[in-house]
Design an enzyme around this catalytic site. Structure first.
Site, short mmCIF file in Angstrom:
data_model
loop_
_atom_site.label_atom_id
_atom_site.label_comp_id
_atom_site.label_asym_id
_atom_site.label_seq_id
_atom_site.Cartn_x
_atom_site.Cartn_y
_atom_site.Cartn_z
N LYS A 112 -2.99 -3.21 13.55
CA LYS A 112 -2.04 -4.02 14.45
C LYS A 112 -1.24 -2.70 15.34
CE LYS A 112 -0.73 -6.96 10.74
NZ LYS A 112 -0.05 -7.54 9.41
N GLN A 160 4.73 -5.55 6.07
CA GLN A 160 3.84 -5.67 5.43
C GLN A 160 3.51 -6.07 3.90
OE1 GLN A 160 0.92 -5.76 7.32
NE2 GLN A 160 -0.38 -6.40 5.64
N ASP A 182 6.12 -12.78 12.32
CA ASP A 182 5.03 -13.31 11.17
C ASP A 182 5.41 -14.65 10.94
OD1 ASP A 182 3.18 -11.40 10.30
OD2 ASP A 182 4.69 -10.20 8.99
#
Ligand code: GUN
Length: 286
Positions: free
Chosen positions: A52, A96, A119
């Protein structure tokens, strides 16, 4: 059979993002800034977050990684999230997952400012997505819808079977596929479902997000079906430098010849998941 090339599509759209980034820099003086929080040293999470960060660099975003050790407290994490919520130099951030078991994942997700939740995990954004309102859609389902559109795959009126009901992939995917733009008839299968084989074999579009290598065998695939494989199990391999390779949920070698379209693993959905995070970050920076 058409092999869906996620790497190629992601590369094309990344070039478009890079142009948009230049416009943003001209307008406000700095690049979109994505922050990732990583707790602990899970091998999969480490490599996803590294990718990422690399993606950000490629399109001209600023990226920062905040690391915590495995024994970080929930409060430490919540304090950092609050700081990022307030920090005007941060356009969006992600935590994460999975988190260590002593940290309440839901509490952490709910602490994120929905406007910075690139997200799309915050209940506010999930709710907006359910209602068909513009919002951040979680990266894998968003990436898959982009692939379906790019390859002009007919979804309207088709039977879309989704294997898996996770908050991150299966459930949001089922909502998107049933909404007006996609117009599919959706069946969601999960660990308690009966007649899984028969139902899969009736799918025009089969989206598999189970995390079970080779779960979908050729007899579960209808002739001419579109198969989207979200599986990314890390299995041991002596052929790669890392000692691991990625395995999809579909028995590709045997199922592929029956498909009209199929995504490989790696190189199918994975690059599109990463791309979708960039798109959400670009959107919030705009
Ligand atoms: N873990 C697995 N997939 C994801 C994702 O898309 N975002 C975050 N934050 N964690 C994940």
């Amino acid at each position: 059979m058409v092999l869906i090339d996620g790497n190629k599509v992601a590369k094309e759209i990344k070039a478009e993002i890079a142009i948009e980034v230049n416009k943003i820099i001209e307008k406000r003086g700095n690049a979109p800034h994505l922050v990732a929080i990583l707790v602990g040293h899970d091998g999969g999470s480490e490599s996803y977050v590294n990718f990422k960060m690399k993606d950000c660099e490629e399109v001209g975003f600023k990226s920062s990684l905040i690391r915590f050790e495995e024994d970080a407290t929930e409060n430490e994490l919540l304090n950092t999230i609050e700081k990022l919520n307030q920090d005007d130099s941060v356009d969006g951030f992600i935590v994460q997952l999975p988190l260590p078991s002593h940290i309440d994942e839901n509490k952490v997700i709910e602490a994120i400012d929905p406007k910075k939740d690139v997200d799309g995990f915050h209940p506010m954004n999930v709710g907006k997505m359910m209602a068909g309102l513009p919002t951040f859609v979680s990266a894998t389902p968003l990436g898959i819808t982009i692939l379906l559109r790019k390859y002009k795959i007919e979804t309207s009126g088709k039977h879309c079977v989704i294997l898996g009901r996770s908050n991150i992939v299966g459930r949001p995917m089922s909502v998107l596929m049933s909404q007006k733009e996609m117009n599919s008839t959706v069946t969601v299968l999960h660990s308690r479902s009966q007649n899984i084989k028969e139902i899969c074999a009736s799918a025009d579009i089969l989206i598999v997000a189970m995390g079970k290598p080779k779960f979908v065998t050729a007899d579960m695939v209808k002739e001419g079906a579109v198969v989207i494989d979200v599986g990314t199990s890390r299995i041991k391999s002596d052929k790669t430098k890392s000692g691991f390779k990625l395995a999809g949920d579909v028995d590709f070698d045997n199922a592929a010849e029956k498909c009209s379209f199929i995504t490989p693993v790696p190189g199918g959905v994975g690059p599109m998941t990463r791309l979708a995070l960039l798109l959400n970050t670009l959107e919030t920076a705009k």
